[in-house]
Design a protein around this motif. Structure first.
Motif, PDB file in Angstrom:
ATOM      1  N   UNK A 142       0.821  -1.212   0.000  1.00  0.00           N
ATOM      2  CA  UNK A 142       0.000   0.000   0.000  1.00  0.00           C
ATOM      3  C   UNK A 142       0.856   1.264   0.000  1.00  0.00           C
ATOM      4  N   UNK A 143       1.905   1.276   0.799  1.00  0.00           N
ATOM      5  CA  UNK A 143       2.754   2.470   0.888  1.00  0.00           C
ATOM      6  C   UNK A 143       3.472   2.737  -0.433  1.00  0.00           C
ATOM      7  N   UNK A 144       4.004   1.681  -1.021  1.00  0.00           N
ATOM      8  CA  UNK A 144       4.718   1.833  -2.288  1.00  0.00           C
ATOM      9  C   UNK A 144       3.755   2.276  -3.397  1.00  0.00           C
ATOM     10  N   UNK A 145       2.577   1.658  -3.416  1.00  0.00           N
ATOM     11  CA  UNK A 145       1.587   2.023  -4.435  1.00  0.00           C
ATOM     12  C   UNK A 145       1.153   3.465  -4.275  1.00  0.00           C
ATOM     13  N   UNK A 146       0.930   3.900  -3.049  1.00  0.00           N
ATOM     14  CA  UNK A 146       0.504   5.273  -2.796  1.00  0.00           C
ATOM     15  C   UNK A 146       1.566   6.262  -3.251  1.00  0.00           C
ATOM     16  N   UNK A 147       2.810   5.929  -2.976  1.00  0.00           N
ATOM     17  CA  UNK A 147       3.907   6.823  -3.343  1.00  0.00           C
ATOM     18  C   UNK A 147       4.045   6.913  -4.864  1.00  0.00           C
ATOM     19  N   UNK A 148       4.014   5.781  -5.553  1.00  0.00           N
ATOM     20  CA  UNK A 148       4.232   5.781  -6.999  1.00  0.00           C
ATOM     21  C   UNK A 148       3.032   6.313  -7.775  1.00  0.00           C
ATOM     22  N   UNK A 149       1.826   6.152  -7.195  1.00  0.00           N
ATOM     23  CA  UNK A 149       0.616   6.598  -7.898  1.00  0.00           C
ATOM     24  C   UNK A 149       0.159   7.983  -7.456  1.00  0.00           C
ATOM     25  N   UNK A 150       0.911   8.571  -6.496  1.00  0.00           N
ATOM     26  CA  UNK A 150       0.553   9.899  -5.971  1.00  0.00           C
ATOM     27  C   UNK A 150      -0.873   9.896  -5.414  1.00  0.00           C
ATOM     28  N   UNK A 151      -1.160   8.895  -4.604  1.00  0.00           N
ATOM     29  CA  UNK A 151      -2.452   8.773  -3.958  1.00  0.00           C
ATOM     30  C   UNK A 151      -2.232   8.627  -2.458  1.00  0.00           C
ATOM     31  N   UNK A 152      -3.255   8.911  -1.680  1.00  0.00           N
ATOM     32  CA  UNK A 152      -3.136   8.718  -0.239  1.00  0.00           C
ATOM     33  C   UNK A 152      -3.240   7.224   0.068  1.00  0.00           C
ATOM     34  N   UNK A 153      -2.773   6.868   1.268  1.00  0.00           N
ATOM     35  CA  UNK A 153      -2.869   5.471   1.674  1.00  0.00           C
ATOM     36  C   UNK A 153      -4.310   4.979   1.708  1.00  0.00           C
ATOM     37  N   UNK A 154      -5.218   5.855   2.173  1.00  0.00           N
ATOM     38  CA  UNK A 154      -6.637   5.487   2.239  1.00  0.00           C
ATOM     39  C   UNK A 154      -7.209   5.248   0.848  1.00  0.00           C
ATOM     40  N   UNK A 155      -6.850   6.104  -0.105  1.00  0.00           N
ATOM     41  CA  UNK A 155      -7.337   5.946  -1.478  1.00  0.00           C
ATOM     42  C   UNK A 155      -6.854   4.634  -2.084  1.00  0.00           C
ATOM     43  N   UNK A 156      -5.607   4.287  -1.832  1.00  0.00           N
ATOM     44  CA  UNK A 156      -5.061   3.042  -2.367  1.00  0.00           C
ATOM     45  C   UNK A 156      -5.727   1.832  -1.721  1.00  0.00           C
ATOM     46  N   UNK A 157      -5.903   1.876  -0.413  1.00  0.00           N
ATOM     47  CA  UNK A 157      -6.537   0.746   0.271  1.00  0.00           C
ATOM     48  C   UNK A 157      -7.985   0.575  -0.177  1.00  0.00           C
ATOM     49  N   UNK A 158      -8.707   1.676  -0.347  1.00  0.00           N
ATOM     50  CA  UNK A 158     -10.091   1.582  -0.826  1.00  0.00           C
ATOM     51  C   UNK A 158     -10.141   0.989  -2.232  1.00  0.00           C
ATOM     52  N   UNK A 159      -9.206   1.410  -3.085  1.00  0.00           N
ATOM     53  CA  UNK A 159      -9.160   0.885  -4.453  1.00  0.00           C
ATOM     54  C   UNK A 159      -8.832  -0.606  -4.445  1.00  0.00           C
ATOM     55  N   UNK A 160      -7.937  -1.002  -3.547  1.00  0.00           N
ATOM     56  CA  UNK A 160      -7.564  -2.417  -3.476  1.00  0.00           C
ATOM     57  C   UNK A 160      -8.735  -3.274  -3.006  1.00  0.00           C
ATOM     58  N   UNK A 161      -9.493  -2.751  -2.049  1.00  0.00           N
ATOM     59  CA  UNK A 161     -10.667  -3.491  -1.575  1.00  0.00           C
ATOM     60  C   UNK A 161     -11.679  -3.666  -2.701  1.00  0.00           C
ATOM     61  N   UNK A 162     -11.842  -2.643  -3.531  1.00  0.00           N
ATOM     62  CA  UNK A 162     -12.751  -2.763  -4.670  1.00  0.00           C
ATOM     63  C   UNK A 162     -12.256  -3.832  -5.646  1.00  0.00           C
ATOM     64  N   UNK A 163     -10.951  -3.848  -5.884  1.00  0.00           N
ATOM     65  CA  UNK A 163     -10.396  -4.868  -6.771  1.00  0.00           C
ATOM     66  C   UNK A 163     -10.638  -6.271  -6.215  1.00  0.00           C
ATOM     67  N   UNK A 164     -10.540  -6.408  -4.910  1.00  0.00           N
ATOM     68  CA  UNK A 164     -10.796  -7.709  -4.293  1.00  0.00           C
ATOM     69  C   UNK A 164     -12.254  -8.111  -4.453  1.00  0.00           C
ATOM     70  N   UNK A 165     -13.163  -7.141  -4.272  1.00  0.00           N
ATOM     71  CA  UNK A 165     -14.583  -7.454  -4.431  1.00  0.00           C
ATOM     72  C   UNK A 165     -14.920  -7.791  -5.876  1.00  0.00           C
ATOM     73  N   UNK A 166     -14.140  -7.253  -6.811  1.00  0.00           N
ATOM     74  CA  UNK A 166     -14.340  -7.552  -8.229  1.00  0.00           C
ATOM     75  C   UNK A 166     -13.601  -8.819  -8.650  1.00  0.00           C
ATOM     76  N   UNK A 167     -12.968  -9.486  -7.677  1.00  0.00           N
ATOM     77  CA  UNK A 167     -12.183 -10.704  -7.932  1.00  0.00           C
ATOM     78  C   UNK A 167     -11.008 -10.437  -8.868  1.00  0.00           C
TER      79      UNK A 167
END
Length: 306
Positions: free
Chosen positions: A40-65
């Motif tokens: 999450x930290x690496x993704x947030x840094x490279x994508x210029x997103x907050x940690x919360x935004x990255x974690x929320x996006x990852x949870x959506x990806x998990x729900x989408x399988x």
């Protein structure tokens, strides 16, 4: 989990990413394609997103399988949803054709203009739960049908009750038209069976209480047919003089433990008369006669037909 060697996104995955209507989700998926795991930290840094935004996006990806996380929790309750502003709603309703269609269909199906609170809830279903627009159409129609069956024609569900069902669909990963159609079909079958049992058990038009409904649905999930359930009902009333759900459930659980789920299996493996349903296991059990199944079926018909 996508691999770094994948240069093209398959059409089925692209469809899911588009349906998620969230740029952060698509961006994170592409990032995952170029990394071996999720940080999450690496993704947030490279994508210029907050940690919360990255974690929320990852949870959506998990729900989408489209990603996996053994620690992924269920969706949070409604009071933890993002706080959408009126400006968020206005902006997305103008820019997002999918959300425009959801609003139009919701107002048409519910027969009224949606309030600001309704629109925020609907947007949460669309944005946070990431249900596709066509699945939301089916969700709303399903909620309307169930509500009318339960409370009578003309009664419509609130947006809050629709949101509650949406959480259930999202947690069950009902995110395609095919999955929604199958779920709706199965639930319709269960409601039909419950209606038949209610009539046979003398409950009539009264709505089942939450506890009664829980018992009945659990028997369906265990695999019992209606004939077996009504034989247990007959034994319960014969022994107690009334419909006692807890007592009846003990009979059902006893049969379930013995892998007895049909009237035929009751006849073959639990041939006690209705009045002896709660006699001790130590009692001698008589051998099943050739007429036992016919006798149990006659009980079913008698109870069913009143």
């Amino acid at each position: 989990m996508p691999t770094a060697e994948q240069n093209l996104i398959p059409g089925s995955i692209a469809d899911k990413l588009i349906a998620a209507h969230d740029g952060d989700v698509a961006l994170l998926y592409i990032w995952l394609c170029r990394h071996d795991g999720f940080d999450a930290d690496e993704a947030a840094r490279e994508l210029c997103r907050t940690g919360t935004e990255v974690k929320n996006a990852y949870e959506k990806l998990c729900r989408l399988s489209l990603a996996q996380s053994p620690a992924l929790r269920k969706l949070p309750p409604a009071d933890e949803l993002p706080e959408y502003t009126a400006e968020d709603i206005v902006s997305r309703s103008k820019e997002d054709s999918g959300f425009q269609a959801v609003i139009t269909q919701a107002q048409r199906k519910l027969g009224r203009a949606l309030s600001t609170a309704d629109l925020k809830t609907l947007f949460g279903i669309y944005d946070h739960l990431a249900l596709p627009a066509d699945v939301i159409f089916m969700l709303i129609g399903y909620c309307i049908d169930v509500f009318a069956e339960k409370y009578g024609p003309g009664r419509l569900p609130s947006m809050r009750s629709i949101e509650k069902e949406a959480y259930f669909w999202a947690n069950r990963e009902i995110i395609t038209i095919e999955q929604a159609d199958e779920y709706i079909r199965i639930q319709a079958e269960k409601r039909s069976r419950a209606g038949e049992l209610k009539a046979a058990m003398g409950i009539g038009a009264r709505v089942l209480t939450p506890t009664e409904r829980k018992y009945m649905l659990s028997w369906f999930e265990m695999g019992f047919d209606n004939e077996a359930i009504l034989i247990a009902y007959d034994r319960t009333v014969t022994n107690t003089g009334a419909l006692k759900w807890g007592y009846m459930n003990k009979i059902m659980l006893s049969w379930h433990e013995k892998n007895i789920h049909t009237a035929a299996e009751v006849a073959e493996r639990d041939s006690r008369t209705p009045a002896s349903a709660v006699k001790a296991e130590n009692q001698h059990r008589s051998k099943v006669s050739g007429d036992e199944l016919d006798r149990l079926r006659s009980i079913y018909e008698k109870v069913k037909n009143g």
